[in-house]
Design a protein around this motif. Sequence first.
Motif, PDB file in Angstrom:
ATOM      1  N   ALA A 127       0.744  -1.144  -0.090  1.00 60.27           N
ATOM      2  CA  ALA A 127       0.067   0.033   0.013  1.00 60.27           C
ATOM      3  C   ALA A 127       0.782   1.180  -0.089  1.00 60.27           C
ATOM      4  CB  ALA A 127      -0.980  -0.018   1.089  1.00 60.27           C
ATOM      5  N   VAL A 128       2.165   1.158  -0.134  1.00 63.19           N
ATOM      6  CA  VAL A 128       3.042   2.511   0.021  1.00 63.19           C
ATOM      7  C   VAL A 128       2.698   3.188  -1.166  1.00 63.19           C
ATOM      8  CG1 VAL A 128       5.425   2.999  -0.536  1.00 63.19           C
ATOM      9  CG2 VAL A 128       4.709   1.379   1.362  1.00 63.19           C
ATOM     10  N   GLY A 129       2.479   4.421  -1.122  1.00 61.90           N
ATOM     11  CA  GLY A 129       2.520   5.616  -2.117  1.00 61.90           C
ATOM     12  C   GLY A 129       0.710   5.188  -2.871  1.00 61.90           C
ATOM     13  N   LEU A 130      -0.152   4.486  -2.355  1.00 60.27           N
ATOM     14  CA  LEU A 130      -1.106   4.207  -2.911  1.00 60.27           C
ATOM     15  C   LEU A 130      -2.263   4.818  -1.715  1.00 60.27           C
ATOM     16  CD1 LEU A 130      -1.331   0.587  -4.066  1.00 60.27           C
ATOM     17  CD2 LEU A 130      -0.839   2.747  -5.051  1.00 60.27           C
ATOM     18  N   GLY A 131      -3.520   5.272  -2.229  1.00 62.57           N
ATOM     19  CA  GLY A 131      -4.559   5.665  -1.659  1.00 62.57           C
ATOM     20  C   GLY A 131      -4.895   7.056  -1.224  1.00 62.57           C
ATOM     21  N   GLY A 132      -4.182   7.782  -2.043  1.00 59.04           N
ATOM     22  CA  GLY A 132      -4.095   9.255  -2.069  1.00 59.04           C
ATOM     23  C   GLY A 132      -5.304   9.875  -2.604  1.00 59.04           C
ATOM     24  N   PRO A 133      -5.568  11.325  -2.729  1.00 59.22           N
ATOM     25  CA  PRO A 133      -6.665  11.885  -3.316  1.00 59.22           C
ATOM     26  C   PRO A 133      -6.822  11.320  -4.827  1.00 59.22           C
ATOM     27  CG  PRO A 133      -5.457  13.453  -2.150  1.00 59.22           C
ATOM     28  CD  PRO A 133      -4.655  12.100  -2.111  1.00 59.22           C
ATOM     29  N   GLY A 134      -7.953  10.787  -5.348  1.00 59.00           N
ATOM     30  CA  GLY A 134      -8.048  10.490  -6.680  1.00 59.00           C
ATOM     31  C   GLY A 134      -7.767   8.736  -6.884  1.00 59.00           C
ATOM     32  N   SER A 135      -7.325   8.354  -5.426  1.00 58.15           N
ATOM     33  CA  SER A 135      -6.942   6.958  -5.477  1.00 58.15           C
ATOM     34  C   SER A 135      -7.307   6.071  -4.280  1.00 58.15           C
ATOM     35  CB  SER A 135      -5.344   6.758  -5.649  1.00 58.15           C
ATOM     36  OG  SER A 135      -4.944   7.460  -7.054  1.00 58.15           O
ATOM     37  N   GLU A 136      -8.619   6.594  -3.639  1.00 55.87           N
ATOM     38  CA  GLU A 136      -8.896   6.076  -2.530  1.00 55.87           C
ATOM     39  C   GLU A 136      -9.257   4.702  -2.475  1.00 55.87           C
ATOM     40  OE1 GLU A 136      -8.877   7.379   0.456  1.00 55.87           O
ATOM     41  OE2 GLU A 136      -8.686   9.493   0.389  1.00 55.87           O
ATOM     42  N   HIS A 137      -9.574   4.151  -3.638  1.00 54.00           N
ATOM     43  CA  HIS A 137      -9.975   2.936  -3.914  1.00 54.00           C
ATOM     44  C   HIS A 137      -9.095   1.760  -3.586  1.00 54.00           C
ATOM     45  CE1 HIS A 137      -8.218   4.206  -7.713  1.00 54.00           C
ATOM     46  NE2 HIS A 137      -8.399   2.874  -8.216  1.00 54.00           N
ATOM     47  N   GLN A 138      -7.603   2.241  -3.727  1.00 53.89           N
ATOM     48  CA  GLN A 138      -6.469   1.227  -3.692  1.00 53.89           C
ATOM     49  C   GLN A 138      -6.368   0.666  -2.568  1.00 53.89           C
ATOM     50  OE1 GLN A 138      -3.619   4.178  -5.159  1.00 53.89           O
ATOM     51  NE2 GLN A 138      -3.863   3.160  -7.435  1.00 53.89           N
ATOM     52  N   GLU A 139      -6.260  -0.712  -2.147  1.00 49.31           N
ATOM     53  CA  GLU A 139      -5.739  -1.244  -1.019  1.00 49.31           C
ATOM     54  C   GLU A 139      -6.214  -0.951   0.345  1.00 49.31           C
ATOM     55  OE1 GLU A 139      -3.757  -3.918  -0.880  1.00 49.31           O
ATOM     56  OE2 GLU A 139      -3.030  -3.809  -2.902  1.00 49.31           O
ATOM     57  N   VAL A 140      -7.660  -0.849   0.088  1.00 45.77           N
ATOM     58  CA  VAL A 140      -8.562  -0.365   1.267  1.00 45.77           C
ATOM     59  C   VAL A 140      -8.366  -1.282   2.469  1.00 45.77           C
ATOM     60  CG1 VAL A 140     -10.910   0.059   2.384  1.00 45.77           C
ATOM     61  CG2 VAL A 140     -10.318   0.759  -0.209  1.00 45.77           C
ATOM     62  N   ALA A 141      -8.324  -2.677   2.441  1.00 50.03           N
ATOM     63  CA  ALA A 141      -8.240  -3.674   3.632  1.00 50.03           C
ATOM     64  C   ALA A 141      -6.867  -3.265   4.005  1.00 50.03           C
ATOM     65  CB  ALA A 141      -8.331  -5.153   2.913  1.00 50.03           C
ATOM     66  N   ALA A 142      -5.809  -3.183   3.236  1.00 42.58           N
ATOM     67  CA  ALA A 142      -4.449  -2.914   3.878  1.00 42.58           C
ATOM     68  C   ALA A 142      -4.340  -1.664   4.698  1.00 42.58           C
ATOM     69  CB  ALA A 142      -3.350  -3.140   2.860  1.00 42.58           C
ATOM     70  N   ARG A 143      -4.909  -0.647   3.974  1.00 39.63           N
ATOM     71  CA  ARG A 143      -4.808   0.720   4.694  1.00 39.63           C
ATOM     72  C   ARG A 143      -5.825   0.676   5.878  1.00 39.63           C
ATOM     73  NH1 ARG A 143      -7.330   3.526   0.235  1.00 39.63           N
ATOM     74  NH2 ARG A 143      -7.344   5.188   1.542  1.00 39.63           N
ATOM     75  N   ARG A 144      -6.570  -0.172   6.068  1.00 44.60           N
ATOM     76  CA  ARG A 144      -7.512   0.003   7.430  1.00 44.60           C
ATOM     77  C   ARG A 144      -6.659  -0.891   8.239  1.00 44.60           C
ATOM     78  NH1 ARG A 144     -14.082  -0.324   8.059  1.00 44.60           N
ATOM     79  NH2 ARG A 144     -13.764   0.063  10.411  1.00 44.60           N
ATOM     80  N   ALA A 145      -5.960  -1.931   8.185  1.00 39.68           N
ATOM     81  CA  ALA A 145      -5.154  -2.255   9.055  1.00 39.68           C
ATOM     82  C   ALA A 145      -4.032  -1.558   9.234  1.00 39.68           C
ATOM     83  CB  ALA A 145      -4.426  -3.711   8.228  1.00 39.68           C
ATOM     84  N   TRP A 146      -3.524  -0.660   8.379  1.00 41.78           N
ATOM     85  CA  TRP A 146      -2.417  -0.028   8.681  1.00 41.78           C
ATOM     86  C   TRP A 146      -2.678   1.294   9.738  1.00 41.78           C
ATOM     87  CZ3 TRP A 146       2.403   0.946   8.860  1.00 41.78           C
ATOM     88  CH2 TRP A 146       3.098   2.290   8.779  1.00 41.78           C
ATOM     89  N   GLU A 147      -4.241   1.444   9.717  1.00 45.39           N
ATOM     90  CA  GLU A 147      -4.599   2.547  10.695  1.00 45.39           C
ATOM     91  C   GLU A 147      -4.574   1.615  12.297  1.00 45.39           C
ATOM     92  OE1 GLU A 147      -6.050   6.273  10.648  1.00 45.39           O
ATOM     93  OE2 GLU A 147      -5.752   5.075   9.111  1.00 45.39           O
ATOM     94  N   ARG A 148      -4.689   0.705  12.252  1.00 43.37           N
ATOM     95  CA  ARG A 148      -4.698  -0.117  13.611  1.00 43.37           C
ATOM     96  C   ARG A 148      -3.277  -0.205  13.988  1.00 43.37           C
ATOM     97  NH1 ARG A 148      -8.968  -2.820  11.216  1.00 43.37           N
ATOM     98  NH2 ARG A 148      -7.605  -4.584  10.209  1.00 43.37           N
ATOM     99  N   GLU A 149      -2.195  -0.311  12.950  1.00 46.43           N
ATOM    100  CA  GLU A 149      -0.994  -0.296  13.362  1.00 46.43           C
ATOM    101  C   GLU A 149      -0.497   0.858  13.715  1.00 46.43           C
ATOM    102  OE1 GLU A 149       2.564  -2.542  13.422  1.00 46.43           O
ATOM    103  OE2 GLU A 149       0.742  -3.267  12.769  1.00 46.43           O
ATOM    104  N   LEU A 150      -0.965   2.117  13.159  1.00 45.36           N
ATOM    105  CA  LEU A 150      -0.525   3.476  13.573  1.00 45.36           C
ATOM    106  C   LEU A 150      -1.081   3.513  15.152  1.00 45.36           C
ATOM    107  CD1 LEU A 150      -1.563   5.693  10.451  1.00 45.36           C
ATOM    108  CD2 LEU A 150       0.768   5.033  11.483  1.00 45.36           C
ATOM    109  N   GLY A 151      -2.177   3.233  15.311  1.00 44.45           N
ATOM    110  CA  GLY A 151      -2.929   3.302  16.792  1.00 44.45           C
ATOM    111  C   GLY A 151      -2.077   2.310  17.807  1.00 44.45           C
ATOM    112  N   ARG A 152      -1.478   1.237  17.390  1.00 42.38           N
ATOM    113  CA  ARG A 152      -0.832   0.557  18.256  1.00 42.38           C
ATOM    114  C   ARG A 152       0.596   1.323  18.557  1.00 42.38           C
ATOM    115  NH1 ARG A 152      -3.223  -3.817  15.709  1.00 42.38           N
ATOM    116  NH2 ARG A 152      -1.563  -4.021  14.126  1.00 42.38           N
ATOM    117  N   GLY A 153       0.936   1.964  17.583  1.00 42.48           N
ATOM    118  CA  GLY A 153       2.226   2.639  17.822  1.00 42.48           C
ATOM    119  C   GLY A 153       2.147   4.249  18.445  1.00 42.48           C
TER     120      GLY A 153
END
Length: 408
Positions: A31-57
């Motif tokens: 998901a590196v480099g993905l999911g910015g404006p115009g590309s919100e559809h990219q790697e949604v599941a991985a980015r949602r899991a990444w949100e939890r990783e940020l929370g743990r940190g």
Amino acid sequence: MDFAFGAEAEELRARARSWLTAHLTGPYARAVGLGGPGSEHQEVAARRAWERELGRGGWIGTGWDLPAGAYGQQRLSLTGQVVWAEEYAALRAPGRVGHIGENLLAPTLIAYGTPQQQARFLPGIALGEELWCQGYSEPGAGSDLAGVRTAAVRDPADGLYRVTGQKIWTSLAQDADWCFVLARTEAGSRRHHGLSFLLVRMDQPGRIEVRPIRQMSGTAEFNEVFLDGAVATEVVGGEGQGWTVAMGLLALERGVSTLVQQIGFAAELERVIRAYAASPAPDPVVREHLVRQWAELRVMRWNALRTLGARGPQGAQGAEGDPGAPSVAKLLWGGWHRRLGELAVAVRGAAATAGPGLWAQGAPYELGLDEEQRLFLFTRADTIYGGSDEIQRNIIAERVLGLPKEPR
């Protein structure tokens, strides 16, 4: 002003870079480099899991006006927030799916919510477990937010509100768990009177329907949201105080995130400059425009840092801040990004009008866009969404310069 960072900030920069480098591995690396404006559809599941990783940190809610660790988050100064945001963007970490909850709803709850509301909703945001979307704009009430018609009626039996209406241009609605909705709770009220700021759970089958809006870029970042008796569990700030709460939230919308956005802009500009340098017959007029884009981006950065420096210690808009600063920032970056999209296709010349795989036998029409083409198409909306240029100029004229309001 001195825009240099001190030793403490540079130590944080090294720590942030080290943490991000160590954690952007495995499923998150895709998901590196993905999911910015115009590309919100990219790697949604991985980015949602990444949100939890940020929370743990502890990296979510670092600028909240709360004691450090209240909900597991680190507490960073305004400079620290800028440093973290810069490193996040520089390492092209995944586009955030939790930024609406972290940067808009949470500070609003801290400012206007009850202790019970804060205890209920802030932990889920801080841990990256609950995602939010914003239910403001409606057909006929976009930039003119006071014209909302979505209605909410309080049920005397249980004290909850039943919300009926339509919202539009709702980012992340297809993935969000909750939505904060501006609705009219006083029948017959007009403009900014009789509005309330309600919290609505999105998982209400038969009462909430989300329809993606397919754009000319081929993607669908925005949605229509239809509410048919949807239950709102909370009202923030009190019934009838929705306009005050909504305006307080909008003042938070363009803070540190503006600097993150500019780092992404710099990467896009660099890509266009490389394409220009590689062209067989570089156009000197295009070159002049690229130089101007570079200079304007530097000015935007300095303006953002100056504006943040005029705010409170955590970057919140206070009485001492410039009420026109968010509108100035929006005018600057909206027009700049749109011009960059135009330059991206100008550099490509005739090749920019074609793409691979536009047609497939027996398949529906699909756009085979590359990054520059998508940039051009998506940025056509930059001067409209988030408050059109016309609205931003009205805000500056009326609230900063004291000019008379436009006749209605």
